[in-house]
Each structure stands twice: as C-alpha cells, then as structure tokens.
Design a protein around this motif. Structure first.
Motif, PDB file in Angstrom:
ATOM      1  N   GLN A  77      34.811  96.481  66.374  1.00  0.00           N
ATOM      2  CA  GLN A  77      35.162  96.769  67.430  1.00  0.00           C
ATOM      3  C   GLN A  77      34.248  95.816  68.507  1.00  0.00           C
ATOM      4  O   GLN A  77      34.935  95.355  69.648  1.00  0.00           O
ATOM      5  N   ASP A 132      43.340  97.318  64.623  1.00  0.00           N
ATOM      6  CA  ASP A 132      44.307  97.245  63.405  1.00  0.00           C
ATOM      7  C   ASP A 132      45.453  96.130  63.942  1.00  0.00           C
ATOM      8  O   ASP A 132      46.244  96.470  64.540  1.00  0.00           O
ATOM      9  N   MET A 149      38.291 101.620  73.138  1.00  0.00           N
ATOM     10  CA  MET A 149      38.268 101.922  71.840  1.00  0.00           C
ATOM     11  C   MET A 149      37.496 102.901  71.175  1.00  0.00           C
ATOM     12  O   MET A 149      36.407 103.267  72.027  1.00  0.00           O
ATOM     13  N   ARG A 195      43.700 100.377  68.870  1.00  0.00           N
ATOM     14  CA  ARG A 195      43.275 100.525  67.322  1.00  0.00           C
ATOM     15  C   ARG A 195      42.803  98.943  66.970  1.00  0.00           C
ATOM     16  O   ARG A 195      43.542  98.168  67.178  1.00  0.00           O
TER      17      ARG A 195
END
Length: 488
Positions: free
Chosen positions: A326, A236, A210, A234
């Motif tokens: 993260q 997301d 990441m 990601r």
C-alpha cells in the motif's frame, strides 16, 4: 417516447440509463459531458472561486493521510512517559498527579476504575510496555517499536497535544470530518481538498482510499455530493477497483465506439435532466473507470521497481508486505499526480489497534506491520524529490489511558494523544505540545482535530472559510487554526 419526469424534479436512474443508452458498455461519460458544461452544471455546489485559485501560494501539492484504526497508545509510541513505570500499580490519587483524577476531568474519560478492599475507587497506572530512546539529530524520544520511523524523526513534526470529544470509535469519523458523528454527516478533509483543488492527472482519481473503512466512516462527500467520495483502490493489478474493466471482455476499439456513441446521446439528452448529484457522480466515475483501465494497473506495477526499492518498503517480509504494498502504491500514485491518498490500517468494527487487553502483543505486531513501510515511503519520497510537495500525516482517532484496563490493556483516551506530519513545508525535527507527566491531559498548545485540517489546507493553499457552501455555514471549530509552530 421519453420517460415521464417525476414531479419532484429528479429522475429515476433506471430511466436515465435507458434513455441515454448507458447499457451499451457500462462506461462513464463525465469527462465528455464536463467539456460541454453539462456534468459540471449538474454537480451539487460546484466551487467557483471569485478571486482565483489557489487562495494563496501552496507549499504542498498532495496529501498522504495514514490513519491507524482503533486508537494508538501515545505513551508507547510518540510520547513516552517513564512516570507510568515509576508509579505502576498505584492509583492516580497515590501519585503526585492526583489532579488528573479530578472528578470533573475524569467523568468523561473512559478509564478503568477499580474498587479496593474498602470500596474506594482507584485507577491503577499501567507501566510502559516497551522501552524508548532518543532518535535523530533532534534527539526526540520515541518508542522502541518505531525504529524505522525514528530514523526519519528529523523530517517529522510531532504534535503531542491533540484532543477530541468522541470516546468511542466514531472518533474515526470525527478525526476525518471534525464533527462528532452524532452531529450528523459532514464532509471529510479529503472531500474538501477534492472539492477545492483541480486535477493533477485526468487519468487517475484525485482522491483515493486504501484499506478497510467501517460503516461510520465509509463516505466522504456527504453534502458536497458523492462525486467527492474517495475512490477505493485494492493493491491488486488484476482487480484494483470495482467496475474498472469491461465485464464483457471488449477490446479497446469496441469500447471506444460504444463510448463515443453514448457520449453523443448524453450530449443530446443530458441538458434535459434536473440536478441529480448521485447520477452525475456515477457518470464521472464510469468515465474515469474507462481511463483507469490502463492507468491504475500501471501505477500498481511493482515489478517495475528495483529489488532495493521493494525491500525498502518491506515487500520481502511477510510481516510488512501487505502494508508495504500500500505504501509503495501510494508513492507511485503520488508521482503520477494523485492529490489525496487516504490509507487506513486495521479492519474490524473498532480497528486492530484497539488494545483493551494484551496491549504489548497488539502494538508490537501492528507497529511491526507499519513502521518500516511508512519509513520507506518517507525515505523514497525524499530521495525522489517528492517529499517537499507531499504532506504526510500519521494519526489515530484517540490515544489510550495511562491507567490499566483489565490486567494488561488500556482503554480509549480523548484528552491527550499524538499525531505527526512530514513534508509539504512542515518543519522537521520538531515536537509541539505537551501532555502531563502521565500522558493524561494535553496541557500546553492543545489542538482539536480540525487544527490538523487547517494546517493541511494552509499548506495546499486553501482557506477553509472560502470553501463554505451557501446555506451550509460551518461552526468556527470546524475550520480550526493552522499550527504555525510546525511550519517551515
């Protein structure tokens, strides 16, 4: 009619995809082929340990590799040096530490040299830009910029005596691989771990990354093959990775029909093709992508976490939210069995920690972004019983000079800097190694970056020398030596 095979013994990927019908769905078939022994036979340098796995009893199952791109100042973080403030503005030669400016020692360092009125070269010491205090039962002195990590200091083993040889940001590659980037391309530690250990969860990648990676540090497998590159993720849930969902919006039933058909075709055709590691890696990646269409978004389902947990990682604060997400994703991947997670903080060619000027504002902002989320990760892993089996590393490519650059910055520094480790059988509340009084040279228990690699491998139950590839013998320094003093 089959496409002709190139004389080189390799095959053009376009021809393979046309023959095998990969265009049906864009799904990968690595797992099906692996079950039949096809993909594994075509991978580059598969590891078949003759005497069993693991090499010895592991203390850790997983690794979290936290890397701060740009060069964190060790003096303003994990190795405070009050002598810098005491002698601020003086040249090193005007202090009791003049030997640090010995020409033989200084000529390789990137330190700022200033000419005085008489033309004499002088290196001006730059004062500490932040206070420091003792943390934890261990009473370890750390910067005031890391109060949250400081609250975890009794779980940390801080190594203050690191050194490296690349004085520019290719040292990012050197820390990951152990070799200077001018030596060529070598596998990173994450690639070796991926290569040497089995899967903990077949629905998720075993090695993921990441954050931003620069071109000199964008790959991991190198001569081990692209199958051992980290899978970029990601944070997301709607778009976590490239090609992670059907481009045509097919239903899961439709995808499964196409998947099974292409799998049958590949079983028929796969054995006809010679070794092509890039193709083998792509096939495995597409199959993994098929399984990850549900497993990855689930791992990123932060709405499943309590508000208390989200606040622990700083998701309620704009300054910490991005890195906090993260770190929370890291914990969720760890508990789902991901083996090696590499998180890089700070994009840009040099990295956001590269404070040649404005060091105070730079480091204050960056530590503000990462301090609470990293501490949140450590505390969350610990309260869930995962820290004992997860080794966490905090590192940067090098430190920064005790002397000033310009008016308010520090330059790159390779002769002494700090990292820390926690969990996975690491002895907490420990300081190992010493730099001199101004943070210039590592003077006790010096460690090249591969000693960190060797320590991590040992905790995972791996012997790096038994991971060597025929014809790819590594230098002794590539292997490093475990730091036994910080092991519980």
């Amino acid at each position: 009619m089959p496409h002709p095979r190139p004389a080189s013994g390799s095959i053009h990927r376009r021809n393979f995809l046309a023959d095998a019908g990969m265009g049906f769905t864009g799904l990968a078939l690595g797992a099906l082929l692996a079950q039949d022994g096809i993909t594994r036979a075509n991978e580059i340098a598969p590891w078949q340990p003759p005497d069993g796995f693991p090499h010895f009893a592991p203390r850790a199952k997983s690794v979290v590799w936290l890397f701060m791109n740009g060069g964190v100042s060790h003096m303003e973080s994990f190795d405070p040096k009050p002598e810098l403030t005491k002698y601020a503005g003086k040249s090193i030669s005007e202090t009791p530490y003049a030997d640090a400016q010995n020409p033989e020692k200084l000529k390789l360092a990137r330190v700022t040299v200033i000419n005085d009125a008489n033309g004499q070269q002088r290196n001006k010491l730059y004062p500490l830009q932040v206070g420091y205090r003792k943390y934890g039962e261990a009473g370890i002195e750390l910067s005031d910029w890391v109060p949250h990590m400081g609250s975890c200091v009794d779980d940390l083993a801080i190594v203050r005596s690191m050194w490296t040889t690349d004085d520019n940001h290719g040292a990012q590659t050197q820390f990951h691989s152990g070799r200077h980037m001018l030596d060529g391309e070598f596998p990173t530690l994450g690639a070796w771990v991926h290569y040497g250990l089995g899967s903990l969860n077949d629905n998720l990648p075993q090695f993921l990354s990441m954050g931003s990676r620069e071109y000199w540090n964008a790959k991991d497998g190198h001569y081990l093959g692209p199958a051992h590159d980290a899978v970029p993720i990601r944070v997301d849930p709607k778009n976590p990775l490239d090609y992670g969902k059907s481009a045509r919006g097919l239903s899961s039933e439709e995808q499964r029909i196409g998947f099974d058909l292409v799998g049958n075709l590949n079983r028929l055709k796969g054995v006809e093709y010679p070794d092509d590691p890039a193709l083998a890696a792509r096939i495995k990646a597409y199959e993994l992508a098929f399984r990850m269409q549900t497993s990855v978004p689930d791992a990123l389902g932060f709405e499943q976490e309590t508000q208390e947990t989200q606040a622990l990682y700083g998701l309620d604060d704009p300054a910490t939210k991005d890195f906090g997400m993260q770190m929370l994703a890291t914990r969720r991947f760890i508990e789902r069995g991901v083996r090696f997670i590499q998180v890089q903080h700070g994009a840009g060619g040099a990295g956001v920690w590269d404070a040649h000027g404005g060091l105070k504002a730079n480091h204050e902002k960056n530590f503000r972004a990462v301090d609470k989320p990293i501490a949140g990760l450590l505390k969350d892993l610990k309260q869930r019983g995962l820290l004992d089996s997860t080794l966490v590393l905090f590192a940067s490519e090098f430190g920064r000079t005790p002397g000033t650059q310009g008016s308010d910055g520090r330059d790159h520094h390779i002769f002494g800097f700090s990292v820390w480790m926690a969990g996975g059988g690491i002895k907490g509340g420990t300081v190992h190694g010493v730099t001199d009084e101004i943070g210039f040279h590592a003077v006790e228990n010096r460690h090249y970056v591969t000693d960190i690699h060797a320590t991590i491998l040992k905790q995972l139950g791996l012997d790096s020398r038994r991971l060597e590839i025929p014809g790819r013998k590594r230098l002794d320094i590539d292997h490093g030596k475990p730091i036994h003093e910080i092991l519980a």
